[in-house]
Design a protein around this motif. Sequence first.
Motif, PDB file in Angstrom:
ATOM      1  N   ALA A 171       0.669  -1.401   0.190  1.00 43.23           N
ATOM      2  CA  ALA A 171      -0.016  -0.154   0.169  1.00 43.23           C
ATOM      3  C   ALA A 171       0.748   1.344  -0.099  1.00 43.23           C
ATOM      4  CB  ALA A 171      -0.901  -0.099   1.258  1.00 43.23           C
ATOM      5  N   MET A 172       1.953   1.343   0.649  1.00 43.29           N
ATOM      6  CA  MET A 172       2.694   2.444   0.801  1.00 43.29           C
ATOM      7  C   MET A 172       3.521   2.816  -0.418  1.00 43.29           C
ATOM      8  SD  MET A 172       4.510   1.825   4.668  1.00 43.29           S
ATOM      9  CE  MET A 172       5.429   3.380   4.869  1.00 43.29           C
ATOM     10  N   ILE A 173       3.966   1.639  -1.140  1.00 42.23           N
ATOM     11  CA  ILE A 173       4.635   1.592  -2.419  1.00 42.23           C
ATOM     12  C   ILE A 173       3.613   2.247  -3.526  1.00 42.23           C
ATOM     13  CG2 ILE A 173       5.637   0.474  -4.491  1.00 42.23           C
ATOM     14  CD1 ILE A 173       6.911  -1.368  -2.302  1.00 42.23           C
ATOM     15  N   TRP A 174       2.256   1.593  -3.497  1.00 38.33           N
ATOM     16  CA  TRP A 174       1.139   2.156  -4.216  1.00 38.33           C
ATOM     17  C   TRP A 174       0.888   3.880  -4.147  1.00 38.33           C
ATOM     18  CZ3 TRP A 174      -1.518   1.482  -8.492  1.00 38.33           C
ATOM     19  CH2 TRP A 174      -2.658   2.055  -8.636  1.00 38.33           C
ATOM     20  N   ASN A 175       0.919   4.102  -2.896  1.00 35.29           N
ATOM     21  CA  ASN A 175       0.714   5.496  -2.726  1.00 35.29           C
ATOM     22  C   ASN A 175       1.911   6.419  -3.398  1.00 35.29           C
ATOM     23  OD1 ASN A 175      -1.878   5.384  -1.504  1.00 35.29           O
ATOM     24  ND2 ASN A 175      -1.299   5.750   0.468  1.00 35.29           N
ATOM     25  N   LEU A 176       2.967   5.892  -3.130  1.00 36.40           N
ATOM     26  CA  LEU A 176       4.344   6.417  -3.579  1.00 36.40           C
ATOM     27  C   LEU A 176       4.114   6.673  -5.265  1.00 36.40           C
ATOM     28  CD1 LEU A 176       6.784   7.934  -2.842  1.00 36.40           C
ATOM     29  CD2 LEU A 176       8.004   5.597  -3.374  1.00 36.40           C
ATOM     30  N   MET A 177       3.686   5.702  -5.775  1.00 33.28           N
ATOM     31  CA  MET A 177       3.514   5.780  -7.246  1.00 33.28           C
ATOM     32  C   MET A 177       2.645   6.428  -7.863  1.00 33.28           C
ATOM     33  SD  MET A 177       6.263   4.010  -8.240  1.00 33.28           S
ATOM     34  CE  MET A 177       7.190   4.694  -6.736  1.00 33.28           C
ATOM     35  N   ALA A 178       1.302   6.416  -6.945  1.00 35.46           N
ATOM     36  CA  ALA A 178       0.335   6.972  -7.490  1.00 35.46           C
ATOM     37  C   ALA A 178       0.182   8.574  -7.504  1.00 35.46           C
ATOM     38  CB  ALA A 178      -0.968   6.373  -6.510  1.00 35.46           C
ATOM     39  N   VAL A 179       0.778   8.972  -6.624  1.00 35.82           N
ATOM     40  CA  VAL A 179       0.967  10.539  -6.691  1.00 35.82           C
ATOM     41  C   VAL A 179       1.451  10.970  -7.908  1.00 35.82           C
ATOM     42  CG1 VAL A 179       0.625  10.856  -4.089  1.00 35.82           C
ATOM     43  CG2 VAL A 179       2.879  10.511  -5.317  1.00 35.82           C
ATOM     44  N   ASN A 180       2.573  10.419  -8.312  1.00 35.88           N
ATOM     45  CA  ASN A 180       3.171  10.884  -9.463  1.00 35.88           C
ATOM     46  C   ASN A 180       2.474  10.370 -10.858  1.00 35.88           C
ATOM     47  OD1 ASN A 180       5.354  11.849  -7.941  1.00 35.88           O
ATOM     48  ND2 ASN A 180       6.643  10.545  -8.802  1.00 35.88           N
ATOM     49  N   ALA A 181       1.868   9.299 -10.769  1.00 38.36           N
ATOM     50  CA  ALA A 181       0.892   8.904 -12.033  1.00 38.36           C
ATOM     51  C   ALA A 181      -0.644   9.423 -12.071  1.00 38.36           C
ATOM     52  CB  ALA A 181       0.727   7.451 -11.806  1.00 38.36           C
ATOM     53  N   ASP A 182      -0.840  10.372 -10.860  1.00 43.93           N
ATOM     54  CA  ASP A 182      -1.875  11.099 -10.986  1.00 43.93           C
ATOM     55  C   ASP A 182      -3.235   9.946 -10.888  1.00 43.93           C
ATOM     56  OD1 ASP A 182      -1.239  13.797 -11.194  1.00 43.93           O
ATOM     57  OD2 ASP A 182      -0.720  13.384 -13.390  1.00 43.93           O
ATOM     58  N   LYS A 183      -2.979   8.889  -9.925  1.00 39.53           N
ATOM     59  CA  LYS A 183      -3.913   7.864  -9.689  1.00 39.53           C
ATOM     60  C   LYS A 183      -4.560   8.196  -8.361  1.00 39.53           C
ATOM     61  CE  LYS A 183      -3.026   5.498 -13.499  1.00 39.53           C
ATOM     62  NZ  LYS A 183      -4.032   5.411 -14.610  1.00 39.53           N
ATOM     63  N   LYS A 184      -5.568   7.528  -8.013  1.00 34.13           N
ATOM     64  CA  LYS A 184      -5.987   7.896  -6.744  1.00 34.13           C
ATOM     65  C   LYS A 184      -5.256   7.004  -5.499  1.00 34.13           C
ATOM     66  CE  LYS A 184     -11.027   8.693  -7.636  1.00 34.13           C
ATOM     67  NZ  LYS A 184     -12.464   8.375  -7.764  1.00 34.13           N
ATOM     68  N   THR A 185      -5.014   7.902  -4.576  1.00 34.89           N
ATOM     69  CA  THR A 185      -4.447   7.186  -3.406  1.00 34.89           C
ATOM     70  C   THR A 185      -5.150   6.905  -2.286  1.00 34.89           C
ATOM     71  OG1 THR A 185      -3.744   9.268  -2.453  1.00 34.89           O
ATOM     72  CG2 THR A 185      -2.034   8.636  -3.960  1.00 34.89           C
ATOM     73  N   TRP A 186      -4.660   5.912  -1.423  1.00 38.58           N
ATOM     74  CA  TRP A 186      -5.460   5.638  -0.332  1.00 38.58           C
ATOM     75  C   TRP A 186      -5.198   6.544   0.837  1.00 38.58           C
ATOM     76  CZ3 TRP A 186      -3.024   0.365  -1.842  1.00 38.58           C
ATOM     77  CH2 TRP A 186      -4.167  -0.272  -2.836  1.00 38.58           C
ATOM     78  N   PRO A 187      -6.413   6.932   1.813  1.00 40.77           N
ATOM     79  CA  PRO A 187      -6.288   7.657   2.942  1.00 40.77           C
ATOM     80  C   PRO A 187      -5.252   7.388   4.137  1.00 40.77           C
ATOM     81  CG  PRO A 187      -8.367   7.025   2.817  1.00 40.77           C
ATOM     82  CD  PRO A 187      -7.638   6.451   1.591  1.00 40.77           C
ATOM     83  N   THR A 188      -5.326   6.021   4.198  1.00 41.18           N
ATOM     84  CA  THR A 188      -4.401   5.224   5.247  1.00 41.18           C
ATOM     85  C   THR A 188      -3.892   3.939   4.595  1.00 41.18           C
ATOM     86  OG1 THR A 188      -6.338   4.386   6.411  1.00 41.18           O
ATOM     87  CG2 THR A 188      -5.465   6.555   7.395  1.00 41.18           C
ATOM     88  N   ASN A 189      -3.385   3.191   5.303  1.00 38.82           N
ATOM     89  CA  ASN A 189      -2.942   1.914   4.958  1.00 38.82           C
ATOM     90  C   ASN A 189      -4.249   0.742   4.824  1.00 38.82           C
ATOM     91  OD1 ASN A 189      -0.160   1.775   3.973  1.00 38.82           O
ATOM     92  ND2 ASN A 189       0.444   2.172   6.191  1.00 38.82           N
ATOM     93  N   CYS A 190      -5.000   1.204   5.838  1.00 40.07           N
ATOM     94  CA  CYS A 190      -6.212   0.267   6.055  1.00 40.07           C
ATOM     95  C   CYS A 190      -7.579   0.808   5.435  1.00 40.07           C
ATOM     96  CB  CYS A 190      -6.490  -0.369   7.327  1.00 40.07           C
ATOM     97  SG  CYS A 190      -6.811   1.173   8.325  1.00 40.07           S
ATOM     98  N   GLY A 191      -7.503   2.123   5.227  1.00 37.77           N
ATOM     99  CA  GLY A 191      -8.597   2.897   4.766  1.00 37.77           C
ATOM    100  C   GLY A 191      -9.628   2.808   5.980  1.00 37.77           C
ATOM    101  N   THR A 192      -9.532   2.698   6.967  1.00 37.60           N
ATOM    102  CA  THR A 192     -10.527   2.602   8.082  1.00 37.60           C
ATOM    103  C   THR A 192     -11.483   3.704   8.084  1.00 37.60           C
ATOM    104  OG1 THR A 192     -10.938   2.755  10.542  1.00 37.60           O
ATOM    105  CG2 THR A 192      -8.910   3.694   9.716  1.00 37.60           C
ATOM    106  N   GLY A 193     -12.781   3.580   8.018  1.00 33.86           N
ATOM    107  CA  GLY A 193     -13.865   4.475   8.132  1.00 33.86           C
ATOM    108  C   GLY A 193     -14.170   5.085   6.712  1.00 33.86           C
ATOM    109  N   VAL A 194     -13.147   4.885   5.655  1.00 35.98           N
ATOM    110  CA  VAL A 194     -13.367   5.330   4.352  1.00 35.98           C
ATOM    111  C   VAL A 194     -13.493   4.216   3.498  1.00 35.98           C
ATOM    112  CG1 VAL A 194     -12.334   6.726   2.575  1.00 35.98           C
ATOM    113  CG2 VAL A 194     -12.036   7.314   5.071  1.00 35.98           C
ATOM    114  N   ASN A 195     -12.614   3.232   3.369  1.00 32.54           N
ATOM    115  CA  ASN A 195     -12.527   2.030   2.160  1.00 32.54           C
ATOM    116  C   ASN A 195     -12.818   0.772   3.193  1.00 32.54           C
ATOM    117  OD1 ASN A 195      -9.491   3.604   1.580  1.00 32.54           O
ATOM    118  ND2 ASN A 195     -11.301   4.093   0.368  1.00 32.54           N
TER     119      ASN A 195
END
Length: 428
Positions: free
Chosen positions: A287-311
């Motif tokens: 999840a941390m690597i995905w978020n790191l890559m996602a911000v540069n690729a203009d993809k949606k990032t996850w709010p936290t590693n588990c997404g508690t209360g959101v995902n």
Amino acid sequence: MIKVPLPSGKLYVMSQKTKKWAISLETANLDDVYKSLFPEINLLNEIDKSLHTIVINTTDICNLDCIYCIRADQRVSPQNISVDVLVATLRNGISYASKNKRRVTIQFHGGEATFRLNEIITALNYIDRKDLDNWLTLRIQTNGTRINDDFLSFIKEFNVEVGISLDGPPEINDELRTTINGEGTSNTIENGIIKLKESVKDVRLSCLVVLSKRNIEHPEAVLNYLSNYGFKDIALIPMLSIGNAISKGQNIVPNTEEMVEPIKKFFDLWIEKLKAGQRFRIPIFQAMIWNLMAVNADKKTWPTNCGTGVNMIMVEENGDVYPCSAVEHVPHFKMGNILTENVEDILNSSTALNFQARITNNVEDCQTCPVQSMCGGGCPGNSFIRYHDLYKKDPNCTFWMNLSIHIINKISNDPAILQLIPSEGGRT
């Protein structure tokens, strides 16, 4: 522009506005270097607010007495879920998934969920099988001590993924996960896993590991032991100082500093195993690597590693919905009730909106953090447990910071490791 020297000697830079980043050997004219790499530097990124997982607490009953059990207090007057609540949750999950054209994972949890196996099966039989197959991924989290013929038939019939709670080899696990009489559980769990793999072809097995002082000191032994069982996912969850941990296990709750070096070692060992051809996920890293890559690729990032209360949301035995186990039964965190409200309304409740708004721009001290996109401000549950305030930074901030920089440094030295990371999944 935020700038951080890496141990590799390279320089990591991040835009505070857009969270985009670069790794460069240059120490001068960073703005020019950065803008040449990312022409659309002013394009803001989005947060993924879609529902991925509904965790159902089926019962407070359990046949174990784990030293860190977060639900130990509930076992004094245990609650059990009804078929009505199960059916309502399944139908709500299907409704949301079909409207949004994406599958939702339903995870049966506890206590020990196998104590409500009959009720789970009854509820599933009320649901059209095509809807189950098309829109829901079913998972059950178990302590692995009650894998019998009825359980195996359930897994086969409904194509259920199985999560086993196991903290490492017997000399570690049997100190942490014991029966009510204080006996070790590893032998029973090992036999159950073997029986499951022999009986259910291609069963998807995952493992949940609670990180305590007992196992963080032995990352190689833990990961070698677990990876040899063929788990597809190995989730590493830091021990929380609630429930049994307060009364029985306070001496094994690791502090932030104690977790830093072992978690780096877990990451390095994982990469080594991926390079050796062992394909399994460690969701916290993925999840941390995905978020790191996602911000540069203009993809949606996850709010936290588990997404508690959101995902991710959690349904209690009576149908009440909470963001996660860290804040369950706290009245002002109740999001609604699955018997009387649909998922869309629950996800638009004031509590849900409060969790959605907990992004790094709004969390104390996170706004200028160079790795904020990777951890999303850490665990809101930890913030509440320690400070009774979601918008305080995670008390384990040092843990997240050091792990993030370690991952970035590894990528800077060997970018090819990104090609090894499993593409599916990525959440705990």
